[in-house]
Scaffold this motif. Structure first.
Motif, PDB file in Angstrom:
ATOM      1  N   SER A  26     -20.605  12.271 -11.603  1.00  0.00           N
ATOM      2  CA  SER A  26     -20.153  11.024 -10.982  1.00  0.00           C
ATOM      3  C   SER A  26     -18.649  10.964 -10.712  1.00  0.00           C
ATOM      4  O   SER A  26     -18.197  10.057 -10.016  1.00  0.00           O
ATOM      5  CB  SER A  26     -20.584   9.825 -11.828  1.00  0.00           C
ATOM      6  OG  SER A  26     -20.101   9.935 -13.136  1.00  0.00           O
ATOM      7  N   LEU A  27     -17.873  11.924 -11.207  1.00  0.00           N
ATOM      8  CA  LEU A  27     -16.428  11.881 -11.000  1.00  0.00           C
ATOM      9  C   LEU A  27     -16.051  12.095  -9.540  1.00  0.00           C
ATOM     10  O   LEU A  27     -15.266  11.323  -8.986  1.00  0.00           O
ATOM     11  CB  LEU A  27     -15.712  12.918 -11.880  1.00  0.00           C
ATOM     12  CG  LEU A  27     -14.189  12.954 -11.732  1.00  0.00           C
ATOM     13  CD1 LEU A  27     -13.573  11.631 -12.164  1.00  0.00           C
ATOM     14  CD2 LEU A  27     -13.603  14.111 -12.524  1.00  0.00           C
ATOM     15  N   ILE A  28     -16.588  13.115  -8.912  1.00  0.00           N
ATOM     16  CA  ILE A  28     -16.239  13.419  -7.511  1.00  0.00           C
ATOM     17  C   ILE A  28     -16.592  12.249  -6.595  1.00  0.00           C
ATOM     18  O   ILE A  28     -15.750  11.829  -5.790  1.00  0.00           O
ATOM     19  CB  ILE A  28     -16.882  14.735  -7.032  1.00  0.00           C
ATOM     20  CG1 ILE A  28     -16.388  15.917  -7.882  1.00  0.00           C
ATOM     21  CG2 ILE A  28     -16.644  14.970  -5.546  1.00  0.00           C
ATOM     22  CD1 ILE A  28     -14.915  16.229  -7.769  1.00  0.00           C
ATOM     23  N   PRO A  29     -17.811  11.682  -6.679  1.00  0.00           N
ATOM     24  CA  PRO A  29     -18.097  10.509  -5.844  1.00  0.00           C
ATOM     25  C   PRO A  29     -17.147   9.340  -6.112  1.00  0.00           C
ATOM     26  O   PRO A  29     -16.748   8.632  -5.183  1.00  0.00           O
ATOM     27  CB  PRO A  29     -19.536  10.137  -6.211  1.00  0.00           C
ATOM     28  CG  PRO A  29     -20.130  11.402  -6.718  1.00  0.00           C
ATOM     29  CD  PRO A  29     -19.013  12.132  -7.404  1.00  0.00           C
ATOM     30  N   MET A  30     -16.762   9.148  -7.374  1.00  0.00           N
ATOM     31  CA  MET A  30     -15.831   8.075  -7.720  1.00  0.00           C
ATOM     32  C   MET A  30     -14.479   8.321  -7.054  1.00  0.00           C
ATOM     33  O   MET A  30     -13.874   7.394  -6.493  1.00  0.00           O
ATOM     34  CB  MET A  30     -15.667   8.011  -9.242  1.00  0.00           C
ATOM     35  CG  MET A  30     -14.856   6.862  -9.745  1.00  0.00           C
ATOM     36  SD  MET A  30     -14.674   6.867 -11.543  1.00  0.00           S
ATOM     37  CE  MET A  30     -16.345   6.537 -12.036  1.00  0.00           C
ATOM     38  N   LEU A  31     -14.016   9.564  -7.097  1.00  0.00           N
ATOM     39  CA  LEU A  31     -12.747   9.918  -6.460  1.00  0.00           C
ATOM     40  C   LEU A  31     -12.823   9.759  -4.929  1.00  0.00           C
ATOM     41  O   LEU A  31     -11.881   9.287  -4.303  1.00  0.00           O
ATOM     42  CB  LEU A  31     -12.345  11.345  -6.824  1.00  0.00           C
ATOM     43  CG  LEU A  31     -11.906  11.544  -8.270  1.00  0.00           C
ATOM     44  CD1 LEU A  31     -11.869  13.036  -8.621  1.00  0.00           C
ATOM     45  CD2 LEU A  31     -10.567  10.889  -8.535  1.00  0.00           C
ATOM     46  N   LYS A  32     -13.969  10.121  -4.345  1.00  0.00           N
ATOM     47  CA  LYS A  32     -14.157   9.949  -2.902  1.00  0.00           C
ATOM     48  C   LYS A  32     -14.142   8.481  -2.512  1.00  0.00           C
ATOM     49  O   LYS A  32     -13.484   8.096  -1.562  1.00  0.00           O
ATOM     50  CB  LYS A  32     -15.481  10.576  -2.463  1.00  0.00           C
ATOM     51  CG  LYS A  32     -15.461  12.075  -2.400  1.00  0.00           C
ATOM     52  CD  LYS A  32     -16.822  12.560  -1.923  1.00  0.00           C
ATOM     53  CE  LYS A  32     -16.896  14.066  -1.903  1.00  0.00           C
ATOM     54  NZ  LYS A  32     -18.234  14.528  -1.490  1.00  0.00           N
ATOM     55  N   ASP A  33     -14.873   7.668  -3.266  1.00  0.00           N
ATOM     56  CA  ASP A  33     -14.936   6.231  -2.977  1.00  0.00           C
ATOM     57  C   ASP A  33     -13.568   5.564  -3.060  1.00  0.00           C
ATOM     58  O   ASP A  33     -13.277   4.641  -2.299  1.00  0.00           O
ATOM     59  CB  ASP A  33     -15.895   5.522  -3.937  1.00  0.00           C
ATOM     60  CG  ASP A  33     -17.346   5.864  -3.669  1.00  0.00           C
ATOM     61  OD1 ASP A  33     -17.659   6.429  -2.598  1.00  0.00           O
ATOM     62  OD2 ASP A  33     -18.188   5.590  -4.566  1.00  0.00           O
ATOM     63  N   ALA A  34     -12.720   6.047  -3.963  1.00  0.00           N
ATOM     64  CA  ALA A  34     -11.383   5.488  -4.136  1.00  0.00           C
ATOM     65  C   ALA A  34     -10.400   6.014  -3.096  1.00  0.00           C
ATOM     66  O   ALA A  34      -9.299   5.513  -2.958  1.00  0.00           O
ATOM     67  CB  ALA A  34     -10.866   5.795  -5.539  1.00  0.00           C
ATOM     68  N   GLY A  35     -10.798   7.071  -2.361  1.00  0.00           N
ATOM     69  CA  GLY A  35      -9.906   7.669  -1.368  1.00  0.00           C
ATOM     70  C   GLY A  35      -8.924   8.671  -1.965  1.00  0.00           C
ATOM     71  O   GLY A  35      -7.914   8.979  -1.353  1.00  0.00           O
TER      72      GLY A  35
END
Length: 102
Positions: free
Chosen positions: A89-98
């Motif tokens: 879930s870290l990569i999607p979280m980083l993507k969502d935050a930009g």
């Protein structure tokens, strides 16, 4: 506490760190290797660093550093970040935050 929250919201990824902390060094390197350029606040170089460290502790970040915020939300310390990475879930979280564009 207001300063910590304000700084945490200014960038997609923020790390509160200390130069003398090995885990702070490790988490910064990990983020760089992921292609993330986080804003880094070295508490041992800031005149209000001790106050910020106490604020991080009161927010529940234990140990106080490294303290990672993504999208203005406190993720926590190295253990929390690595748990998010392991469960995917870290990569999607980083993507969502930009913070990352993979």
């Amino acid at each position: 506490m207001d300063r910590v929250r304000a700084l945490a919201r200014q960038n997609a990824a923020v790390i509160f760190s200390k130069n003398t902390c090995f885990m702070s060094h490790a988490i910064k390197r990990f983020f760089y290797e992921l292609g993330v350029s986080p804003a880094i606040y070295e508490l041992d170089e800031d005149s209000r660093g001790r106050d910020m460290e106490l604020a991080l502790l009161s927010l529940g970040c234990s140990p106080s550093v490294p303290a990672v915020f993504i999208g203005g939300v406190m993720v926590g310390s190295t253990e929390n970040v690595m748990s998010l990475h392991i469960d995917g879930s870290l990569i999607p979280m980083l993507k969502d935050a930009g913070a990352i564009w993979l």
